[in-house]
Design a protein around this motif. Sequence first.
Motif, PDB file in Angstrom:
ATOM      1  N   GLY A   1       0.798  -1.223   0.000  1.00  0.00           N
ATOM      2  CA  GLY A   1       0.000   0.000   0.000  1.00  0.00           C
ATOM      3  C   GLY A   1       0.828   1.269   0.000  1.00  0.00           C
ATOM      4  O   GLY A   1       0.281   2.366  -0.166  1.00  0.00           O
ATOM      5  N   GLN A   2       2.138   1.148   0.207  1.00  0.00           N
ATOM      6  CA  GLN A   2       3.016   2.316   0.271  1.00  0.00           C
ATOM      7  C   GLN A   2       3.973   2.396  -0.911  1.00  0.00           C
ATOM      8  O   GLN A   2       4.888   3.229  -0.910  1.00  0.00           O
ATOM      9  CB  GLN A   2       3.803   2.289   1.590  1.00  0.00           C
ATOM     10  CG  GLN A   2       2.916   2.412   2.809  1.00  0.00           C
ATOM     11  CD  GLN A   2       3.654   2.315   4.128  1.00  0.00           C
ATOM     12  OE1 GLN A   2       3.055   2.085   5.173  1.00  0.00           O
ATOM     13  NE2 GLN A   2       4.968   2.478   4.105  1.00  0.00           N
TER      14      GLN A   2
ATOM     15  N   THR B   1       4.404   3.885  -3.677  1.00  0.00           N
ATOM     16  CA  THR B   1       4.176   5.023  -4.562  1.00  0.00           C
ATOM     17  C   THR B   1       5.359   5.966  -4.424  1.00  0.00           C
ATOM     18  O   THR B   1       5.654   6.442  -3.320  1.00  0.00           O
ATOM     19  CB  THR B   1       2.874   5.759  -4.220  1.00  0.00           C
ATOM     20  OG1 THR B   1       1.776   4.847  -4.310  1.00  0.00           O
ATOM     21  CG2 THR B   1       2.644   6.917  -5.194  1.00  0.00           C
TER      22      THR B   1
ATOM     23  N   LEU C   1      -3.306  12.815  -4.830  1.00  0.00           N
ATOM     24  CA  LEU C   1      -2.832  11.422  -4.830  1.00  0.00           C
ATOM     25  C   LEU C   1      -2.203  11.073  -3.487  1.00  0.00           C
ATOM     26  O   LEU C   1      -2.499  10.009  -2.903  1.00  0.00           O
ATOM     27  CB  LEU C   1      -1.809  11.228  -5.961  1.00  0.00           C
ATOM     28  CG  LEU C   1      -1.063   9.891  -5.980  1.00  0.00           C
ATOM     29  CD1 LEU C   1      -2.015   8.758  -6.367  1.00  0.00           C
ATOM     30  CD2 LEU C   1       0.114   9.934  -6.951  1.00  0.00           C
TER      31      LEU C   1
ATOM     32  N   THR D   1      -4.875  10.980  -0.664  1.00  0.00           N
ATOM     33  CA  THR D   1      -5.807   9.855  -0.820  1.00  0.00           C
ATOM     34  C   THR D   1      -5.146   8.525  -0.474  1.00  0.00           C
ATOM     35  O   THR D   1      -5.737   7.678   0.206  1.00  0.00           O
ATOM     36  CB  THR D   1      -6.345   9.808  -2.262  1.00  0.00           C
ATOM     37  OG1 THR D   1      -7.029  11.035  -2.554  1.00  0.00           O
ATOM     38  CG2 THR D   1      -7.303   8.636  -2.447  1.00  0.00           C
ATOM     39  N   LYS D   2      -3.914   8.334  -0.919  1.00  0.00           N
ATOM     40  CA  LYS D   2      -3.236   7.047  -0.731  1.00  0.00           C
ATOM     41  C   LYS D   2      -2.419   6.984   0.556  1.00  0.00           C
ATOM     42  O   LYS D   2      -1.899   5.926   0.912  1.00  0.00           O
ATOM     43  CB  LYS D   2      -2.320   6.748  -1.924  1.00  0.00           C
ATOM     44  CG  LYS D   2      -3.050   6.670  -3.261  1.00  0.00           C
ATOM     45  CD  LYS D   2      -2.199   6.053  -4.341  1.00  0.00           C
ATOM     46  CE  LYS D   2      -2.007   4.576  -4.104  1.00  0.00           C
ATOM     47  NZ  LYS D   2      -1.358   3.900  -5.242  1.00  0.00           N
TER      48      LYS D   2
ATOM     49  N   VAL E   1       0.504   8.446   1.125  1.00  0.00           N
ATOM     50  CA  VAL E   1       1.923   8.300   0.790  1.00  0.00           C
ATOM     51  C   VAL E   1       2.759   8.941   1.892  1.00  0.00           C
ATOM     52  O   VAL E   1       2.562  10.120   2.219  1.00  0.00           O
ATOM     53  CB  VAL E   1       2.231   8.948  -0.575  1.00  0.00           C
ATOM     54  CG1 VAL E   1       3.713   8.880  -0.887  1.00  0.00           C
ATOM     55  CG2 VAL E   1       1.408   8.292  -1.679  1.00  0.00           C
TER      56      VAL E   1
END
Length: 323
Positions: free
Chosen positions: A183-184, A186, A228, A231-232, A234
């Motif tokens: 999930g990380q 990015t 981005l 939302t994610k 990061v």
Amino acid sequence: MSAVLVLGMLSALSAPSFAQSEPVRVVTTIGMIGDAVENVGGDCVDLTTIMGPGVDPHLYQARPADVRSLQTADVILYSGYFLEGRLGEVLDKFGEQKPTVAVSPASIPREDLIATQDSYGVDPHLWMDVGLWSRIVPTTAEVLAQARPDCEARFRTNAQAYREQLLALDGWVREAVASIPEGQRTLVTAHDAFAYYGRAYGIEVAGIQGISTQAEASIADIRATADLIATKGVPAVFVESTVNPRTIQAVIDAVRQRGAEVEIGGELFSDAMGEEGTAGGTYVGMIVGNTRTIVQALGGTVPDLPPALAGWAAQWSLAGAEG
């Protein structure tokens, strides 16, 4: 294969042999090619690299000293695919006079490249995929062998050893990036220089600016990147050694306005290597340093370097093959 490439390779292959008692004078544009020449050529070459640490090849303009180096060179090697931007016309002119080879098109066909929608047509940052970039090594050996036939056996032996190092490095990067929680994975950078890295090693890449740094990032680019990140979730973004960090700071500010937080994970080498005389001033060190910075900032675990890189690690007083 483009007409420019065909002419460049024909020029190289038809070049007369130079005095075998003197090193071949080789001029390269970027340090990543210079590192290949140094590893393959050894003391059979006299190397000059035009663009040093912190230099952005997209914006570079030739200085009088560069023109003099190109004039006295026996062989010129550059990346191609429009990476050198404003220097391209100068290189084309020298290609009419002496062996001048664009090593990327000579080694890597367009079907293996990442297409872009801008004036480039393809992404020129091929060195970010170590396995892909390793293909320039045999090309480098071939061009040098044409210029200095008495060193040909040494060139080919050195090229094989260097390419084996790079292929081991390629596997190490893959293992390191895979350790980042899914999930990380990015990678947010100042400009879009890491697409090959993302494709090769399985990490999503978001560059605030496009392929080139000639145009500033727009407000829309900054907002989209901030969305981005927020939302994610990061955890970190990265500055680059050749790009002004103000764009990254603008993104961090925009993320905070969305009620989220993101840190600067460190500085990455993108279009140039580190300072000469440091581990980061080598291509292996550039990739090792980038990967360590990315993996640590995004929550992964850096593995030990492979045995094939133990000699490189010892050269730079790193602890054997430890990561």
